[in-house]
Design an enzyme around this catalytic site. Structure first.
Site, mmCIF file in Angstrom:
data_model
loop_
_atom_site.group_PDB
_atom_site.id
_atom_site.type_symbol
_atom_site.label_atom_id
_atom_site.label_comp_id
_atom_site.label_asym_id
_atom_site.label_seq_id
_atom_site.Cartn_x
_atom_site.Cartn_y
_atom_site.Cartn_z
ATOM 1 N N ASP A 14 -29.186 41.849 -2.575
ATOM 2 C CA ASP A 14 -30.563 42.331 -2.481
ATOM 3 C C ASP A 14 -31.250 41.666 -3.664
ATOM 4 O O ASP A 14 -31.061 42.075 -4.815
ATOM 5 C CB ASP A 14 -30.613 43.859 -2.624
ATOM 6 N N HIS A 15 -32.019 40.620 -3.404
ATOM 7 C CA HIS A 15 -32.434 39.779 -4.524
ATOM 8 C C HIS A 15 -33.348 40.511 -5.514
ATOM 9 O O HIS A 15 -33.478 40.103 -6.657
ATOM 10 C CB HIS A 15 -33.040 38.451 -4.042
ATOM 11 N N HIS A 33 -35.146 46.509 -0.780
ATOM 12 C CA HIS A 33 -35.666 46.229 -2.120
ATOM 13 C C HIS A 33 -36.306 47.446 -2.796
ATOM 14 O O HIS A 33 -35.975 47.801 -3.923
ATOM 15 C CB HIS A 33 -36.726 45.117 -2.075
HETATM 16 C C1 BG6 Z 1 -37.645 39.101 1.352
HETATM 17 C C2 BG6 Z 1 -38.443 39.459 2.562
HETATM 18 O O1 BG6 Z 1 -36.438 39.823 1.308
HETATM 19 O O2 BG6 Z 1 -38.407 39.391 0.186
HETATM 20 C C3 BG6 Z 1 -39.758 38.715 2.579
HETATM 21 O O3 BG6 Z 1 -37.705 39.150 3.732
HETATM 22 C C4 BG6 Z 1 -40.508 38.940 1.299
HETATM 23 O O4 BG6 Z 1 -40.563 39.103 3.688
HETATM 24 C C5 BG6 Z 1 -39.620 38.671 0.101
HETATM 25 O O5 BG6 Z 1 -41.619 38.069 1.280
HETATM 26 C C6 BG6 Z 1 -40.306 39.067 -1.180
HETATM 27 O O6 BG6 Z 1 -39.548 38.617 -2.263
HETATM 28 P P1 BG6 Z 1 -40.234 38.180 -3.620
HETATM 29 O O7 BG6 Z 1 -39.092 37.856 -4.510
HETATM 30 O O8 BG6 Z 1 -41.121 37.012 -3.301
HETATM 31 O O9 BG6 Z 1 -41.011 39.368 -4.055
#
Ligand code: BG6
Length: 507
Positions: free
Chosen positions: A196-197, A259
């Site tokens: 989960d980045h 997230h």
């Molecule tokens: C991803 C989603 O996991 O996270 C995307 O699938 C979203 O829809 C993205 O845009 C947002 O990540 P960050 O790091 O740009 O906030």
């Protein structure tokens, strides 16, 4: 603000480096691989965090030669990692490719032979990280094929096999459970790293540092002093070219279930006894189990959905969601969600957590805002509650990572006039180092065998369980979409959600 940042960085750097390993990327030519995974590996390589003899093996289609794949990687590095040609050329010496369909036995036997040969040639241990950067429909198939070909396990304790699985992990509770059990046929839970980045973002990790490495915050971190918490993950982008995926997902599955709820768990969890993977993850699961489940019929009082219409951001006219490529003209998919949660435990009883995410909001802005209770009595003549803002602690996740405390101060002059001011810690100013992309941190953690920032099986399942009533309801009821203009802060109902409680979103 002065810091001892360089000392602190020196202190951790000795165990930052990964041991000898191969990184096998299934979906080696995919968009995520090119934009995030390859640049993350390259940045670790540049910072000497990868071992000398590491290899990266791309897998999948199209069936191209090693040289052709090296070109794909070099181009991606130049475009997405700002590498020079010389830097890219050095990196691709470590890059290999095995082409084929994920269902073909041949792919696995060739891959296994290549990895063994590389290790023999380089005189290193056959440690492997399999990275599934593929459509979710083939996650289980790849994991099982790795098991079938004896590639998921090794004998003895001095070598390892690990697997990173990208999101989405299932599309509901049932499919997540099924996927967990399919993967478990080939890999043990300790080998599985569900990514989960958001958890790799610096400020998200800093929630733990702020709460548990400082004496001043934790005593206030409870229902006695905190009025409510707002967590926002706002994006100004629309669905871009991901309409096909997004139509099936929607903001609840795409952002909230993973997230945003994970960020909430870090804010709300109890202090773990140690900073190790299981202790931290036990606390995150425990607090998620304390989230109050929705009762049938009350979903609309807790969850609001929205979909963007045409609008404008920064003077640029933008189309509505329903006219984006690969999106149905009558789409019922939400691009915005606002939600209210309660955590029914001793610490948080009665404190609402308001969560919000959306596409095509006015700006990219992800933050956690902790609103403290007002003072019990205002002694300054002529001031009312409305004149004195409550204290807010803001953890800015992106952009411009920072932590700010907002408090009242006296305006200089002969009378006691109050005005809110900020005390701010900015990462860029304090540490004077670039902030690593979340993917870089998480892949390195996996290579070092640290699963703290990854999702465990039980976490994924409890998060799905909590949102299932809303998923079911929204699937079966047609929304009045579109209901917010691109460039606005979402539908009116999202504002009403807080106003009904006598509160307001920060922005
Ligand atoms: C991803 C989603 O996991 O996270 C995307 O699938 C979203 O829809 C993205 O845009 C947002 O990540 P960050 O790091 O740009 O906030």
């Amino acid at each position: 603000m002065s810091t001892h940042a360089s000392d602190a960085l020196r202190r951790v750097s000795s165990d930052a480096k990964a041991g000898t390993c191969s990184i096998i990327v299934f979906g080696g030519s995919g968009d995520l691989t090119k934009r995030k995974i390859i640049p993350a590996l390259f940045n670790s390589y540049q910072e000497e965090l990868l071992p000398e003899n590491f290899t990266v093996v791309g897998c999948g289609k199209p069936n191209i030669s090693r040289a052709e794949y090296q070109k794909v990687v070099a181009d991606a590095l130049i475009e997405f990692a700002k590498a020079t040609e010389a830097e890219a050329k050095k990196f691709i010496d470590h890059v290999f490719f095995v082409g084929g369909g994920f269902e073909e036995d041949r792919l696995y036997t060739e891959l296994d032979a290549l990895l063994k040969k590389n290790c023999a040639d380089r005189g290193c241990k056959d440690n492997r990280l399999y990275y599934l950067s593929t459509p979710p429909s083939v996650f289980a198939m790849i994991a099982q094929n790795l098991g079938k070909h004896g590639m998921s396990q090794v004998k003895g304790n001095d070598m390892w096999r690990r697997i990173i699985i990208e999101k989405p992990f299932g599309r509901d509770l049932e499919s997540a459970r099924a996927l967990n059990s399919e993967i478990a046929k080939a890999f043990e839970e300790w080998q599985v790293y569900r990514i989960d980045h958001y958890l790799g973002k610096e400020t998200v990790q800093n929630i733990m540092a702020l709460r548990f490495a400082n004496g001043i915050f934790e005593p206030l971190w409870n229902r006695n002093y905190i009025d409510h918490v707002q967590i926002t993950a706002a994006e100004s982008l629309g669905v871009e070219d991901r309409g096909g995926y997004y139509e099936e997902a929607g903001a609840l599955r795409d952002m909230i279930q993973n997230h945003v709820m994970q960020v909430m768990a870090l804010v709300a969890m109890e202090p773990p006894t140690t900073f190790d993977a299981n202790a931290v993850r036990d606390e995150r699961v425990k607090v998620m189990r304390a989230i109050r489940p929705l009762k049938v019929g009350e979903e609309d009082s807790y969850f609001i959905r929205g979909q963007y219409d045409a609008g404008e951001i920064g003077g640029k006219k933008l189309p509505g969601y329903r006219t984006e490529p690969k999106v149905s003209a009558e789409s019922n998919t939400e691009t915005f969600v606002a939600a209210k949660f309660f955590v029914d435990n001793w610490r948080w009883a009665g404190v609402p957590f308001y969560l919000r995410t959306g596409k095509r909001l006015p700006r990219r802005d992800s933050e956690i805002a902790i609103f403290f209770k007002r003072v019990p009595h205002l002694m300054f003549k002529g001031t009312s509650d409305e004149d004195v803002a409550p204290n807010v602690l803001i953890l800015q996740i992106q952009p411009d990572e920072s932590i700010t405390i907002n408090f009242e101060a006296k305006v200089p002059g002969p009378t006691m006039n109050l005005k809110p001011v900020d005390m701010k810690f900015s990462y860029a100013e304090a540490f004077n180092v670039g902030i690593a992309e979340a993917y870089q941190r998480l892949i390195l953690d996996c290579l070092r065998g640290d699963a703290t920032l990854f999702m465990r099986k039980d976490m994924v399942e409890i998060a799905w369980w909590l949102v299932m009533p809303v998923i079911d309801l929204w699937k079966n009821t047609k929304a009045k979409f579109p209901n917010y203009a691109a460039g606005s802060w979402g539908p009116k109902e999202a504002h009403d959600l807080l106003e009904k409680d006598g509160r307001k979103w920060r922005t």
